[in-house]
Each structure stands twice: as C-alpha cells, then as structure tokens.
Design a protein around this motif. Structure first.
Motif, PDB file in Angstrom:
ATOM      1  N   ARG A 136     -33.897  -9.603  10.010  1.00 28.92           N
ATOM      2  CA  ARG A 136     -33.231 -10.761  10.617  1.00 28.92           C
ATOM      3  C   ARG A 136     -34.190 -11.615  11.429  1.00 28.92           C
ATOM      4  O   ARG A 136     -33.925 -12.792  11.654  1.00 28.92           O
ATOM      5  CB  ARG A 136     -32.069 -10.302  11.483  1.00 28.92           C
ATOM      6  N   LEU A 137     -35.304 -11.023  11.875  1.00 30.05           N
ATOM      7  CA  LEU A 137     -36.276 -11.760  12.685  1.00 30.05           C
ATOM      8  C   LEU A 137     -37.306 -12.506  11.836  1.00 30.05           C
ATOM      9  O   LEU A 137     -38.091 -13.288  12.363  1.00 30.05           O
ATOM     10  CB  LEU A 137     -37.010 -10.795  13.625  1.00 30.05           C
ATOM     11  N   LEU A 138     -37.299 -12.250  10.519  1.00 31.31           N
ATOM     12  CA  LEU A 138     -38.275 -12.893   9.648  1.00 31.31           C
ATOM     13  C   LEU A 138     -38.046 -14.396   9.582  1.00 31.31           C
ATOM     14  O   LEU A 138     -36.919 -14.870   9.572  1.00 31.31           O
ATOM     15  CB  LEU A 138     -38.204 -12.309   8.234  1.00 31.31           C
ATOM     16  N   ARG A 139     -39.161 -15.121   9.508  1.00 30.79           N
ATOM     17  CA  ARG A 139     -39.081 -16.561   9.279  1.00 30.79           C
ATOM     18  C   ARG A 139     -39.172 -16.772   7.775  1.00 30.79           C
ATOM     19  O   ARG A 139     -39.698 -15.942   7.042  1.00 30.79           O
ATOM     20  CB  ARG A 139     -40.252 -17.253   9.969  1.00 30.79           C
ATOM     21  N   ALA A 140     -38.674 -17.885   7.290  1.00 31.01           N
ATOM     22  CA  ALA A 140     -38.680 -18.175   5.854  1.00 31.01           C
ATOM     23  C   ALA A 140     -40.104 -18.169   5.298  1.00 31.01           C
ATOM     24  O   ALA A 140     -40.304 -17.882   4.124  1.00 31.01           O
ATOM     25  CB  ALA A 140     -38.011 -19.511   5.584  1.00 31.01           C
ATOM     26  N   THR A 141     -41.092 -18.442   6.138  1.00 35.65           N
ATOM     27  CA  THR A 141     -42.485 -18.513   5.677  1.00 35.65           C
ATOM     28  C   THR A 141     -43.210 -17.166   5.726  1.00 35.65           C
ATOM     29  O   THR A 141     -44.337 -17.073   5.251  1.00 35.65           O
ATOM     30  CB  THR A 141     -43.272 -19.522   6.532  1.00 35.65           C
ATOM     31  N   ASP A 142     -42.578 -16.140   6.297  1.00 38.06           N
ATOM     32  CA  ASP A 142     -43.240 -14.839   6.404  1.00 38.06           C
ATOM     33  C   ASP A 142     -43.453 -14.223   5.024  1.00 38.06           C
ATOM     34  O   ASP A 142     -42.571 -14.264   4.169  1.00 38.06           O
ATOM     35  CB  ASP A 142     -42.417 -13.871   7.260  1.00 38.06           C
ATOM     36  N   VAL A 143     -44.641 -13.667   4.826  1.00 38.02           N
ATOM     37  CA  VAL A 143     -44.976 -12.994   3.580  1.00 38.02           C
ATOM     38  C   VAL A 143     -44.952 -11.491   3.854  1.00 38.02           C
ATOM     39  O   VAL A 143     -45.749 -10.982   4.633  1.00 38.02           O
ATOM     40  CB  VAL A 143     -46.377 -13.427   3.073  1.00 38.02           C
ATOM     41  N   VAL A 144     -44.012 -10.796   3.220  1.00 36.63           N
ATOM     42  CA  VAL A 144     -43.847  -9.355   3.420  1.00 36.63           C
ATOM     43  C   VAL A 144     -44.252  -8.671   2.123  1.00 36.63           C
ATOM     44  O   VAL A 144     -43.630  -8.889   1.079  1.00 36.63           O
ATOM     45  CB  VAL A 144     -42.390  -9.000   3.785  1.00 36.63           C
ATOM     46  N   THR A 196     -34.685 -13.499   3.253  1.00 33.33           N
ATOM     47  CA  THR A 196     -33.333 -12.962   3.160  1.00 33.33           C
ATOM     48  C   THR A 196     -33.038 -12.185   1.884  1.00 33.33           C
ATOM     49  O   THR A 196     -32.017 -11.538   1.790  1.00 33.33           O
ATOM     50  CB  THR A 196     -32.295 -14.101   3.254  1.00 33.33           C
ATOM     51  N   THR A 197     -33.921 -12.250   0.894  1.00 36.91           N
ATOM     52  CA  THR A 197     -33.612 -11.622  -0.389  1.00 36.91           C
ATOM     53  C   THR A 197     -34.659 -10.595  -0.785  1.00 36.91           C
ATOM     54  O   THR A 197     -35.814 -10.938  -0.988  1.00 36.91           O
ATOM     55  CB  THR A 197     -33.554 -12.693  -1.499  1.00 36.91           C
ATOM     56  N   PRO A 198     -34.279  -9.308  -0.910  1.00 35.71           N
ATOM     57  CA  PRO A 198     -35.239  -8.312  -1.379  1.00 35.71           C
ATOM     58  C   PRO A 198     -35.754  -8.667  -2.774  1.00 35.71           C
ATOM     59  O   PRO A 198     -34.998  -9.156  -3.605  1.00 35.71           O
ATOM     60  CB  PRO A 198     -34.427  -7.010  -1.419  1.00 35.71           C
ATOM     61  N   ALA A 199     -37.047  -8.462  -3.005  1.00 32.76           N
ATOM     62  CA  ALA A 199     -37.624  -8.730  -4.324  1.00 32.76           C
ATOM     63  C   ALA A 199     -36.918  -7.845  -5.336  1.00 32.76           C
ATOM     64  O   ALA A 199     -36.599  -6.698  -5.071  1.00 32.76           O
ATOM     65  CB  ALA A 199     -39.116  -8.459  -4.306  1.00 32.76           C
ATOM     66  N   GLY A 200     -36.669  -8.374  -6.510  1.00 33.80           N
ATOM     67  CA  GLY A 200     -36.014  -7.604  -7.549  1.00 33.80           C
ATOM     68  C   GLY A 200     -34.506  -7.651  -7.451  1.00 33.80           C
ATOM     69  O   GLY A 200     -33.804  -7.231  -8.346  1.00 33.80           O
ATOM     70  N   GLN A 201     -33.993  -8.167  -6.352  1.00 39.52           N
ATOM     71  CA  GLN A 201     -32.546  -8.293  -6.210  1.00 39.52           C
ATOM     72  C   GLN A 201     -32.180  -9.733  -6.516  1.00 39.52           C
ATOM     73  O   GLN A 201     -32.720 -10.653  -5.934  1.00 39.52           O
ATOM     74  CB  GLN A 201     -32.105  -7.948  -4.790  1.00 39.52           C
ATOM     75  N   GLU A 225     -59.748  -4.580  -6.905  1.00 43.38           N
ATOM     76  CA  GLU A 225     -60.070  -5.664  -7.852  1.00 43.38           C
ATOM     77  C   GLU A 225     -61.149  -6.618  -7.311  1.00 43.38           C
ATOM     78  O   GLU A 225     -61.602  -7.495  -8.040  1.00 43.38           O
ATOM     79  CB  GLU A 225     -58.804  -6.464  -8.174  1.00 43.38           C
ATOM     80  N   ARG A 226     -61.500  -6.456  -6.037  1.00 44.34           N
ATOM     81  CA  ARG A 226     -62.505  -7.295  -5.365  1.00 44.34           C
ATOM     82  C   ARG A 226     -62.132  -8.775  -5.365  1.00 44.34           C
ATOM     83  O   ARG A 226     -62.975  -9.661  -5.427  1.00 44.34           O
ATOM     84  CB  ARG A 226     -63.889  -7.110  -5.998  1.00 44.34           C
ATOM     85  N   ARG A 227     -60.812  -9.019  -5.306  1.00 46.39           N
ATOM     86  CA  ARG A 227     -60.315 -10.398  -5.190  1.00 46.39           C
ATOM     87  C   ARG A 227     -58.939 -10.354  -4.550  1.00 46.39           C
ATOM     88  O   ARG A 227     -58.223  -9.365  -4.670  1.00 46.39           O
ATOM     89  CB  ARG A 227     -60.272 -11.102  -6.549  1.00 46.39           C
ATOM     90  N   LEU A 228     -58.593 -11.432  -3.880  1.00 47.12           N
ATOM     91  CA  LEU A 228     -57.295 -11.520  -3.236  1.00 47.12           C
ATOM     92  C   LEU A 228     -56.246 -11.741  -4.317  1.00 47.12           C
ATOM     93  O   LEU A 228     -56.229 -12.767  -4.979  1.00 47.12           O
ATOM     94  CB  LEU A 228     -57.292 -12.675  -2.240  1.00 47.12           C
ATOM     95  N   LEU A 229     -55.403 -10.748  -4.515  1.00 49.90           N
ATOM     96  CA  LEU A 229     -54.393 -10.823  -5.565  1.00 49.90           C
ATOM     97  C   LEU A 229     -53.196 -11.661  -5.134  1.00 49.90           C
ATOM     98  O   LEU A 229     -52.902 -11.774  -3.944  1.00 49.90           O
ATOM     99  CB  LEU A 229     -53.925  -9.413  -5.946  1.00 49.90           C
ATOM    100  N   ASP A 230     -52.526 -12.219  -6.110  1.00 49.62           N
ATOM    101  CA  ASP A 230     -51.300 -12.971  -5.873  1.00 49.62           C
ATOM    102  C   ASP A 230     -50.287 -12.027  -5.224  1.00 49.62           C
ATOM    103  O   ASP A 230     -50.111 -10.890  -5.675  1.00 49.62           O
ATOM    104  CB  ASP A 230     -50.778 -13.499  -7.208  1.00 49.62           C
ATOM    105  N   VAL A 231     -49.613 -12.496  -4.197  1.00 51.08           N
ATOM    106  CA  VAL A 231     -48.672 -11.637  -3.476  1.00 51.08           C
ATOM    107  C   VAL A 231     -47.347 -11.449  -4.214  1.00 51.08           C
ATOM    108  O   VAL A 231     -46.622 -10.482  -3.947  1.00 51.08           O
ATOM    109  CB  VAL A 231     -48.376 -12.165  -2.047  1.00 51.08           C
ATOM    110  N   GLU A 232     -47.017 -12.330  -5.135  1.00 51.00           N
ATOM    111  CA  GLU A 232     -45.691 -12.297  -5.765  1.00 51.00           C
ATOM    112  C   GLU A 232     -45.294 -10.924  -6.317  1.00 51.00           C
ATOM    113  O   GLU A 232     -44.207 -10.450  -6.036  1.00 51.00           O
ATOM    114  CB  GLU A 232     -45.565 -13.381  -6.834  1.00 51.00           C
ATOM    115  N   PRO A 233     -46.160 -10.258  -7.122  1.00 45.06           N
ATOM    116  CA  PRO A 233     -45.738  -8.952  -7.645  1.00 45.06           C
ATOM    117  C   PRO A 233     -45.620  -7.865  -6.563  1.00 45.06           C
ATOM    118  O   PRO A 233     -45.053  -6.805  -6.816  1.00 45.06           O
ATOM    119  CB  PRO A 233     -46.850  -8.581  -8.627  1.00 45.06           C
TER     120      PRO A 233
END
Length: 151
Positions: free
Chosen positions: A89-97, A125-130, A109-117
């Motif tokens: 509930r304290l998360l902001r819309a811009t927070d990356v979890v 507000t929405t759990p990934a995969g839900q 991988e020696r590179r910054l991977l995309d966070v999406e997966p």
C-alpha cells in the motif's frame, strides 16, 4: 566515530540521521568495485531473500550500485521475494519491485537486464502474472414493483 550524535528534533530527523549514518558506513566499507553494472541503481532489499540481503548488497555495491537500508526517494529498485500488503500500500506507481534473481542474473550476464521478467508487481497495485479484471460498466436497470391491495 562516536560523540557527534545530537538529539534529534523529531522522528523524521532521527530517520534522516540514521540513513545518513548507514550510508556513510557502507561508503567506508572497503569494497573492490569490479564493474559499473549497477551505476545509477540504488537497491533496497526487503524481507527474506535468496541469496540473503547481505549478499545482494555486496553484489550491487561491488558492481557500482548503491544500497539503502531503508527505502527512500533515491531508491530505484526494491528487491524482495514477497511484500506484505501493508508495504504494498505504501508503494508509489513508479516503484520498481523485482525478485532477487534480477540482481544475480544481471551480474552473471554482465549487463543490466530488463526488469520486466523479474518484476514482482507490474505496478504498485498488480502482482506480476496476475491479470486485471476489466469490468464493463454494467447498465443498471431499476425495476419498480407495485402491489395493490384490495379490501
């Protein structure tokens, strides 16, 4: 060192001083930086993780990132396996979890991977995969029933 502590004016001052002291502790710690992989990234690890928070902290710092004991305005990524509803509930819309694997796999991988997966939540507000349920605005119909009584 010690002796420079002054009584804070309030809880906000206490937390600011505590964060500053921890940041200084982390800065003073001798860490051999092996890359700038996480340059511009500040991670906060929440709860039990695999690998443990201390190992994740060392990985992030060793590879050019910053670590925050407490999440704040400068925190770019919250790393956790799950997050209690009260903290969600304290998360902001811009927070990356993200899950801890994002840190480990990025180093591997020696590179910054995309966070999406690796996102634990697609947004605050929405759990990934839900999937979100999209309810169409239902047309509301009012039915009036009249009863007549005869005597």
């Amino acid at each position: 060192g010690g002796g420079e502590y002054e009584a804070p004016d309030g809880f906000g001052d206490y937390m600011r001083d505590k964060r500053r002291k921890l940041q200084q502790q982390y800065a003073d710690e001798v860490v051999t930086r092996s890359s700038t992989l996480f340059a511009g990234v500040e991670c906060h690890v929440n709860g039990l993780t695999q690998p443990p928070a201390e190992e994740l902290r060392k990985l992030v710092v060793r590879h050019g990132g910053a670590y925050s004991q407490y999440p704040g305005r400068t925190t770019t990524h919250i790393v956790c396996t799950n997050l209690p509803h009260a903290k969600q509930r304290l998360l902001r819309a811009t927070d990356v979890v993200v899950r801890p694997e994002w840190v480990v796999h990025s180093v591997r991988e020696r590179r910054l991977l995309d966070v999406e997966p690796y996102r634990l939540y697609r947004d605050a507000t929405t759990p990934a995969g839900q999937q979100r349920l999209a309810f169409a605005a239902a047309a509301t119909t009012t039915t009036t029933t009249t009863t007549t009584t005869t005597t």
